[in-house]
Design a protein around this motif. Structure first.
Motif, mmCIF file in Angstrom:
data_model
loop_
_atom_site.group_PDB
_atom_site.id
_atom_site.type_symbol
_atom_site.label_atom_id
_atom_site.label_comp_id
_atom_site.label_asym_id
_atom_site.label_seq_id
_atom_site.Cartn_x
_atom_site.Cartn_y
_atom_site.Cartn_z
ATOM 1 N N VAL A 293 -70.988 -91.803 -65.771
ATOM 2 C CA VAL A 293 -71.782 -92.770 -65.000
ATOM 3 C C VAL A 293 -72.933 -93.291 -65.846
ATOM 4 N N ASN B 270 -72.540 -87.134 -51.641
ATOM 5 C CA ASN B 270 -71.831 -86.865 -50.386
ATOM 6 C C ASN B 270 -70.511 -86.141 -50.601
ATOM 7 N N ILE B 271 -69.729 -86.619 -51.561
ATOM 8 C CA ILE B 271 -68.423 -85.986 -51.768
ATOM 9 C C ILE B 271 -68.614 -84.552 -52.262
ATOM 10 N N SER B 272 -69.608 -84.312 -53.107
ATOM 11 C CA SER B 272 -69.886 -82.937 -53.554
ATOM 12 C C SER B 272 -70.232 -82.045 -52.372
ATOM 13 N N ASP C 229 -75.108 -96.602 -54.815
ATOM 14 C CA ASP C 229 -73.866 -96.247 -54.126
ATOM 15 C C ASP C 229 -73.150 -95.112 -54.844
ATOM 16 N N ILE C 230 -73.129 -95.181 -56.163
ATOM 17 C CA ILE C 230 -72.449 -94.134 -56.943
ATOM 18 C C ILE C 230 -73.171 -92.795 -56.767
ATOM 19 N N GLN D 231 -74.884 -91.892 -54.255
ATOM 20 C CA GLN D 231 -74.598 -91.426 -52.905
ATOM 21 C C GLN D 231 -73.195 -90.836 -52.795
ATOM 22 N N GLU D 232 -72.245 -91.497 -53.468
ATOM 23 C CA GLU D 232 -70.861 -91.009 -53.435
ATOM 24 C C GLU D 232 -70.766 -89.623 -54.044
ATOM 25 N N ILE D 233 -71.377 -89.462 -55.210
ATOM 26 C CA ILE D 233 -71.312 -88.158 -55.880
ATOM 27 C C ILE D 233 -71.973 -87.097 -55.004
ATOM 28 N N MET E 163 -77.949 -101.513 -56.785
ATOM 29 C CA MET E 163 -77.216 -101.182 -55.569
ATOM 30 C C MET E 163 -75.949 -100.386 -55.892
ATOM 31 N N VAL E 164 -75.260 -100.838 -56.925
ATOM 32 C CA VAL E 164 -74.045 -100.129 -57.334
ATOM 33 C C VAL E 164 -74.390 -98.715 -57.773
#
Lengths: 132, 196
Positions: free
Chosen positions: A61, A84-86, A77-78, A80-82, A73-74
């Motif tokens: 990343v 949340n998914i973790s 989002d990344i 947040q993704e890392i 923003m991107v």
């Protein structure tokens, strides 16, 4: 104890010494399985692959941000993704950030924090690149 | 009362105590290992699985250019962007990597016996919810869902520049396009492996 032969005292004493020695050996042997099992479990429970994988993802990343300069923003989002998914799939609290990018510096700090309740892993690493 | 026997008696009691305690310790230290306790084999399978995912996530063509990020796609990224992922992923994971790496004790065909996999992709929707879809699944018959040993789960983060190819099984095409950001994002590929 007058009735006893003096020579016999040595035999009795050596007997005691040998039996105490055997006793201590038995104590050590009795601990060995316990020690072996806890060590093996410690190794098995350590999320080595998770941490290596996460580390790789975060460094990628960082490279993506440096090379493609996406919008904030991107990047949010990344992040947040890392996170949340973790949290949902790997039962781990993950947080990371990078030091500001300046092309002429040639290096950049990356902070990685990982905590799954049992293992806490913190890392600050330097990423080097060709400066402009 | 004679004094002769005192030392012998004391020695006897001491020796008896030592023997008793030793026997107690030795008997207490034996532990029975059932197959469920030994996770060593799981550990090996897990390591192999995560190594395979790591190999699959290596860019096929290493491009030296600093700006040309797009062409450095890995095999895993390509699988995410094809409609044929089910067959291609299973084929690559099992035939190409797992069975060629001499991990199995004997040569077995993929379909008859061996290791089965089920790969899912976890992603975050535009509205923040986590969703998943099945990327690839290998069991062909109902019997192959039962494993001899506990299954293991291996994961790999994948960076894609666009949303993955529409998985026809989960959502309608319009809904998929509506919910997935078509932007660079991180996905988690999760593979469950088990021996049949």
């Amino acid at each position: 104890m007058e009735g006893l032969n003096r020579e016999g005292q040595w035999i009795v004493m050596m007997g005691f010494l040998v039996s105490i020695g055997i006793f201590f050996l038995a104590v050590i042997i009795s601990q060995s399985t316990l020690v072996g099992q806890t060590t093996a479990e410690g190794v098995l429970e350590f999320p080595k692959n998770d941490i290596q994988d996460l580390r790789h993802a975060i460094l990628e990343v960082e490279r993506f941000e440096r090379q493609s300069s996406p919008s904030t923003m991107v990047m949010d989002d990344i992040q947040q993704e890392i996170r949340n998914i973790s949290l949902y799939r790997m039962n781990a609290n993950v947080w990371y950030n990078f030091s500001p990018y300046s092309c002429s510096a040639g290096k950049r700090a990356v902070n990685i924090h990982y905590n799954n309740g049992v293992t806490v892993y913190n890392e600050t690493t330097q990423v080097f690149y060709v400066p402009c | 009362m004679k004094e002769n026997g005192q030392l012998y008696t004391m020695e006897g009691i001491a020796a008896g105590l030592i023997m008793l305690i030793t026997a107690y310790l030795v008997l207490g230290s034996t532990s029975v290992y059932t197959p469920g306790d030994t996770h060593i084999t799981d550990m090996q399978l897990e390591q192999v699985g995560s190594d395979i995912l790591r190999v699959m996530d290596t860019p096929l063509k290493l491009n030296n250019s600093r700006v040309d990020y797009q062409s450095n796609q890995s095999e895993l990224e390509l699988f995410l962007n094809t409609s044929d992922a089910d067959r291609q992923f299973t084929n690559a994971f099992l035939s190409q990597y797992l069975y060629s790496s001499k991990v199995m004790a004997k040569e077995t065909s993929v379909t008859s016996i061996g290791i089965q996999i089920n790969a899912t992709v976890w992603y975050q929707r535009r509205d923040g919810f986590l969703w998943n879809y099945t990327l690839a699944t290998s069991p062909s018959s109902l019997g192959s869902y039962t494993g001899r040993e506990p299954g293991v789960r291996v994961t790999r983060w994948v960076h894609t520049n666009y949303r993955p190819h529409w998985p026809s099984s989960s959502l309608s095409f319009t809904e998929w396009n509506l919910r997935m950001r078509n932007e660079p994002q991180e996905l988690l590929v999760e593979v469950v492996m088990w021996k049949v």
